[in-house]
Scaffold this motif. Sequence first.
Motif, PDB file in Angstrom:
ATOM      1  N   THR A 210       0.833  -1.209   0.000  1.00 23.80           N
ATOM      2  CA  THR A 210       0.000   0.000   0.000  1.00 23.80           C
ATOM      3  C   THR A 210       0.862   1.253   0.000  1.00 23.80           C
ATOM      4  OG1 THR A 210      -1.695  -1.177   1.272  1.00 23.80           O
ATOM      5  CG2 THR A 210      -1.850   1.227   1.205  1.00 23.80           C
ATOM      6  N   LYS A 211       0.536   2.178  -0.879  1.00 27.42           N
ATOM      7  CA  LYS A 211       1.130   3.517  -0.891  1.00 27.42           C
ATOM      8  C   LYS A 211       0.001   4.525  -0.746  1.00 27.42           C
ATOM      9  CE  LYS A 211       5.625   3.025  -1.807  1.00 27.42           C
ATOM     10  NZ  LYS A 211       6.694   3.606  -0.971  1.00 27.42           N
ATOM     11  N   LEU A 212       0.253   5.575   0.035  1.00 27.04           N
ATOM     12  CA  LEU A 212      -0.696   6.677   0.136  1.00 27.04           C
ATOM     13  C   LEU A 212       0.012   7.923  -0.401  1.00 27.04           C
ATOM     14  CD1 LEU A 212      -2.157   6.034   3.703  1.00 27.04           C
ATOM     15  CD2 LEU A 212      -3.015   5.215   1.515  1.00 27.04           C
ATOM     16  N   ARG A 421      11.528  13.033  -4.167  1.00 29.82           N
ATOM     17  CA  ARG A 421      11.140  11.996  -5.110  1.00 29.82           C
ATOM     18  C   ARG A 421      10.138  11.033  -4.495  1.00 29.82           C
ATOM     19  NH1 ARG A 421      12.938   6.917  -6.129  1.00 29.82           N
ATOM     20  NH2 ARG A 421      12.847   6.220  -8.278  1.00 29.82           N
ATOM     21  N   GLU A 422      10.358  10.662  -3.235  1.00 31.62           N
ATOM     22  CA  GLU A 422       9.520   9.669  -2.591  1.00 31.62           C
ATOM     23  C   GLU A 422       8.103  10.171  -2.334  1.00 31.62           C
ATOM     24  OE1 GLU A 422      12.553  10.458  -1.745  1.00 31.62           O
ATOM     25  OE2 GLU A 422      13.615   8.602  -2.226  1.00 31.62           O
ATOM     26  N   ASP A 423       7.876  11.483  -2.441  1.00 32.14           N
ATOM     27  CA  ASP A 423       6.523  12.001  -2.276  1.00 32.14           C
ATOM     28  C   ASP A 423       5.614  11.587  -3.428  1.00 32.14           C
ATOM     29  OD1 ASP A 423       6.971  13.340   0.125  1.00 32.14           O
ATOM     30  OD2 ASP A 423       7.688  15.139  -0.887  1.00 32.14           O
ATOM     31  N   PHE A 424       6.192  11.328  -4.597  1.00 30.35           N
ATOM     32  CA  PHE A 424       5.377  11.096  -5.779  1.00 30.35           C
ATOM     33  C   PHE A 424       5.812   9.898  -6.619  1.00 30.35           C
ATOM     34  CE2 PHE A 424       5.425  15.665  -4.907  1.00 30.35           C
ATOM     35  CZ  PHE A 424       4.075  15.910  -4.759  1.00 30.35           C
ATOM     36  N   ILE A 425       6.980   9.326  -6.363  1.00 27.88           N
ATOM     37  CA  ILE A 425       7.524   8.295  -7.243  1.00 27.88           C
ATOM     38  C   ILE A 425       7.808   7.025  -6.446  1.00 27.88           C
ATOM     39  CG2 ILE A 425       9.417   7.722  -8.824  1.00 27.88           C
ATOM     40  CD1 ILE A 425       9.700  10.686  -9.429  1.00 27.88           C
ATOM     41  N   PHE A 426       7.401   5.880  -6.991  1.00 21.44           N
ATOM     42  CA  PHE A 426       7.564   4.608  -6.290  1.00 21.44           C
ATOM     43  C   PHE A 426       7.684   3.498  -7.327  1.00 21.44           C
ATOM     44  CE2 PHE A 426       3.248   6.049  -6.669  1.00 21.44           C
ATOM     45  CZ  PHE A 426       2.543   4.979  -7.208  1.00 21.44           C
ATOM     46  N   SER A 427       8.178   2.333  -6.898  1.00 23.27           N
ATOM     47  CA  SER A 427       8.484   1.257  -7.845  1.00 23.27           C
ATOM     48  C   SER A 427       8.021  -0.094  -7.336  1.00 23.27           C
ATOM     49  CB  SER A 427       9.998   1.195  -8.120  1.00 23.27           C
ATOM     50  OG  SER A 427      10.472   2.401  -8.655  1.00 23.27           O
ATOM     51  N   CYS A 428       7.887  -1.025  -8.264  1.00 27.67           N
ATOM     52  CA  CYS A 428       7.625  -2.425  -7.926  1.00 27.67           C
ATOM     53  C   CYS A 428       8.396  -3.293  -8.908  1.00 27.67           C
ATOM     54  CB  CYS A 428       6.128  -2.741  -7.995  1.00 27.67           C
ATOM     55  SG  CYS A 428       5.424  -2.647  -9.662  1.00 27.67           S
ATOM     56  N   ALA A 429       8.585  -4.543  -8.542  1.00 20.26           N
ATOM     57  CA  ALA A 429       9.200  -5.491  -9.472  1.00 20.26           C
ATOM     58  C   ALA A 429       8.231  -5.761 -10.613  1.00 20.26           C
ATOM     59  CB  ALA A 429       9.550  -6.788  -8.746  1.00 20.26           C
ATOM     60  N   ARG A 430       8.743  -6.273 -11.716  1.00 23.54           N
ATOM     61  CA  ARG A 430       7.879  -6.588 -12.871  1.00 23.54           C
ATOM     62  C   ARG A 430       7.207  -7.945 -12.672  1.00 23.54           C
ATOM     63  NH1 ARG A 430       9.506  -3.907 -18.460  1.00 23.54           N
ATOM     64  NH2 ARG A 430      10.454  -2.002 -17.691  1.00 23.54           N
ATOM     65  N   LYS A 431       6.681  -8.132 -11.498  1.00 22.41           N
ATOM     66  CA  LYS A 431       5.990  -9.368 -11.146  1.00 22.41           C
ATOM     67  C   LYS A 431       5.199  -9.082  -9.873  1.00 22.41           C
ATOM     68  CE  LYS A 431      10.059 -11.034  -8.601  1.00 22.41           C
ATOM     69  NZ  LYS A 431      11.038 -12.134  -8.453  1.00 22.41           N
ATOM     70  N   PRO A 432       4.329  -9.992  -9.465  1.00 23.63           N
ATOM     71  CA  PRO A 432       3.550  -9.748  -8.246  1.00 23.63           C
ATOM     72  C   PRO A 432       4.460  -9.545  -7.036  1.00 23.63           C
ATOM     73  CG  PRO A 432       2.619 -11.572  -9.491  1.00 23.63           C
ATOM     74  CD  PRO A 432       3.921 -11.238 -10.137  1.00 23.63           C
ATOM     75  N   TRP A 435       5.439  -3.157  -2.915  1.00 20.19           N
ATOM     76  CA  TRP A 435       6.195  -2.012  -3.404  1.00 20.19           C
ATOM     77  C   TRP A 435       7.620  -2.120  -2.898  1.00 20.19           C
ATOM     78  CZ3 TRP A 435       3.673  -0.015  -7.125  1.00 20.19           C
ATOM     79  CH2 TRP A 435       2.286   0.100  -7.079  1.00 20.19           C
ATOM     80  N   LEU A 436       8.557  -1.637  -3.682  1.00 16.23           N
ATOM     81  CA  LEU A 436       9.961  -1.774  -3.329  1.00 16.23           C
ATOM     82  C   LEU A 436      10.368  -0.692  -2.346  1.00 16.23           C
ATOM     83  CD1 LEU A 436      11.434  -2.468  -6.864  1.00 16.23           C
ATOM     84  CD2 LEU A 436      10.918  -4.141  -5.091  1.00 16.23           C
ATOM     85  N   GLU A 437      11.069  -1.110  -1.289  1.00 20.03           N
ATOM     86  CA  GLU A 437      11.629  -0.141  -0.349  1.00 20.03           C
ATOM     87  C   GLU A 437      12.854   0.527  -0.966  1.00 20.03           C
ATOM     88  OE1 GLU A 437      10.546   0.921   2.575  1.00 20.03           O
ATOM     89  OE2 GLU A 437       8.727  -0.274   2.315  1.00 20.03           O
ATOM     90  N   ALA A 438      13.753  -0.287  -1.509  1.00 23.01           N
ATOM     91  CA  ALA A 438      14.938   0.230  -2.216  1.00 23.01           C
ATOM     92  C   ALA A 438      14.795  -0.203  -3.669  1.00 23.01           C
ATOM     93  CB  ALA A 438      16.217  -0.329  -1.607  1.00 23.01           C
ATOM     94  N   ASP A 439      14.413   0.746  -4.525  1.00 19.72           N
ATOM     95  CA  ASP A 439      14.058   0.362  -5.891  1.00 19.72           C
ATOM     96  C   ASP A 439      15.280   0.337  -6.806  1.00 19.72           C
ATOM     97  OD1 ASP A 439      14.470   3.028  -5.789  1.00 19.72           O
ATOM     98  OD2 ASP A 439      12.675   3.600  -6.898  1.00 19.72           O
ATOM     99  N   ASN A 440      16.236  -0.546  -6.456  1.00 15.14           N
ATOM    100  CA  ASN A 440      17.455  -0.632  -7.256  1.00 15.14           C
ATOM    101  C   ASN A 440      17.500  -1.898  -8.101  1.00 15.14           C
ATOM    102  OD1 ASN A 440      17.693  -2.406  -5.177  1.00 15.14           O
ATOM    103  ND2 ASN A 440      19.702  -1.711  -4.471  1.00 15.14           N
ATOM    104  N   LEU A 441      16.339  -2.523  -8.303  1.00 10.50           N
ATOM    105  CA  LEU A 441      16.318  -3.710  -9.143  1.00 10.50           C
ATOM    106  C   LEU A 441      16.412  -3.310 -10.617  1.00 10.50           C
ATOM    107  CD1 LEU A 441      13.497  -5.883  -7.532  1.00 10.50           C
ATOM    108  CD2 LEU A 441      15.944  -6.124  -7.257  1.00 10.50           C
ATOM    109  N   PRO A 442      17.116  -4.114 -11.423  1.00 16.56           N
ATOM    110  CA  PRO A 442      17.178  -3.788 -12.847  1.00 16.56           C
ATOM    111  C   PRO A 442      15.854  -4.050 -13.556  1.00 16.56           C
ATOM    112  CG  PRO A 442      18.312  -5.854 -12.413  1.00 16.56           C
ATOM    113  CD  PRO A 442      17.935  -5.286 -11.076  1.00 16.56           C
TER     114      PRO A 442
END
Length: 705
Positions: A210-212, A421-432, A435-442
Amino acid sequence: MVEGGSPEETKDGEYDFGHLKPGRYKLAAVFSNPNQTEFDFSDPTEKNIELMDKDEVVVFQVEPLYTKVVFVGHCLLTIAKQIWSEGKEWKSQYTGLKSEEADIQKRVELLGNIINIAYGKVGNKDDELKVFVVPECFFLGPNGAYSVNGVSSLIGKLQNLVKDLKWRHWMFVFGTVNGFSSVSGKLELFNIAPVIRGGFQLADQAPACTKLIQKTFYSEEMPLQAGLKQAEDEATLVRLVRELLAAAWDLIQKTFYSEEMPLQAGPVSPTAEQPFFGEMFGKAFGATENEATFGRLVQELLAVTWDDKTKWDVEKKDWANPSATPEWANKDEVRISGKTIDAFCREDKKWGEGDWERVKGQVLDQVKTKGMISVVRDMRAGTGAQWGGDRFTEVVGWYIASKPEAKISPDVLKPDQTFFREDFIFSCARKPGPWLEADNLPRKITFGLEICADHSKARVKSARSNDTEIAKQFDEATQKVRKLTNEKKELSSTEPKFTREKEALEKIVQLLKNGKNDEAKKEIKNTFSEDRDPNTMEGLLNQRTEALKAIADRKPKCEEELQKATADKQRAQLLKSASDIQKQVDIHLVPSAGMVLLPESIAAKEGGFAFNCDGWNASSVLLPMIQKRGGRIVPVKIANAPDDQGHNPLSPHSELLMVGKPKGNDVNLTPVTTLSFDPLNVDVSEIFAEGPGQLHIYPAQSLPS
């Protein structure tokens, strides 16, 4: 690959190592193309095995990654009902159930119905990410905003709605919810978009999925009192119940920023018995990180005991007569460089006696009138000079400089450094997954999300380029390497020069001791290309001897420091490069009520997408832009009422744009037309006055690499 062996490549997913001696082995599996984005490992990529006298099969499981994305918008009119009254003027009226709890439940049930309809139409291919977006203002309730406890309950219900495994390939932007709290007796409004990855199943995984995302730009979220039609059976006064919050406030706020704006009277959760109107609220939303920091500094400088009103009636204080201030009022006032604030200010000739108390009082009045967050934004934007905001900001700067141990960045004073950046930008892996805490996955997908008017301010685009801490680390490391490199060069060039001079000086001093003054003078001229006092040669010899000793001591230390600084710079460079990559947005989402996609504000990279789902309208200037780009509009015509911009007719809409290769300095946008736009046959009359709207489904698009 067997540990210690050479890599072996397989094309069909299997590899036979042949005969290996019994023993312990470590196997590692990697992709031959580390940049591929079709598969990922679902278990560890290194395994320790003990090989016996029999064949062994070691399995490394891989799973497909998302290669496509499907956008789905539930497009309907979400704003307050527009009414042409008998007095021949427009009024607004909220539509909802009287009970906050019942209203929330009804809206969540509607969403459950709609997403299941969408599921049946879209399917559930495991290589497609489904992005479902609802417009802003979906959760206004019967009065325009919910209590903090109500918002907390709503988030839990939304999480429960999509926890089942069937939703594992879906992410949901559930419109926005208005919530309210009381800060210093002033109502403060917050507007957030709940963003949830589905299919997490277990309740303890819900927070990680969940992200708010908060809205920052206040755009008259509430109708003004004169334009608000109240139901006859509702109370005529707003009753605020001041009660301490528990976990509810933490749940809502923790994804925004580390700590909410200072609450002078403690956090409270008011409730209401009539509709809210605009004049009741401070003209700002929840604070971002720098604003919260600035607000804490303002609160420390004000140093007012808010919870003991009997000691000092702020409104009756005579600010023109500082000596009338009770002694206790400033007993806890912070100091700057060990001095009272008044004394420190008066060291600057622009400040006179009583100026600090006067400015302090003016700012305090503004906080009471407009709310802390609004005051902070005015001061940082430089628009508060008429009430002393500019002078107070100057004091904030002095205060920051006086407490280096707090490590407060001066960026808090800059309006262009408001948003992280974290106020508006977030990431997930390309699979189920979460949300990523440290979005350093390729192999990830990065989203930017801004609500309505924030898009006109290009919040995502500006936040994307703001990573001051990493940039600062890189700059500092670069400067240190440059400084040490120059020092190393200086030591390397000085040492042989001083060595030659030392050898010559030893000879000169010896000649002088032997009484051969003429020969000594000739040697001095040869060494220094000028005549010098022979009596200074022995002292100069001692200087060169000491200098060479210092150089000999310093050279290895300098080399060691340079190696470390170079390593630090390389790490900082990697962080900066990773940060630059991570700033790239794949999908830019804009849930709104009265906004369209603006080319100058779109932050998605080449091959990425921008998706808008709107619940109100587009201006007469922007509506043709949507129509030209093929956006899908849900026309709403209010019967027996005149045409009037913003009231009738209205144009909720959705639009999907793909970002192409830039054309010079211009963004190159390609519209994507809807695959289907299906009217919904659902009774929503109790919560949405103009019907359930349409389901807009866009064809699957290839995700950017």
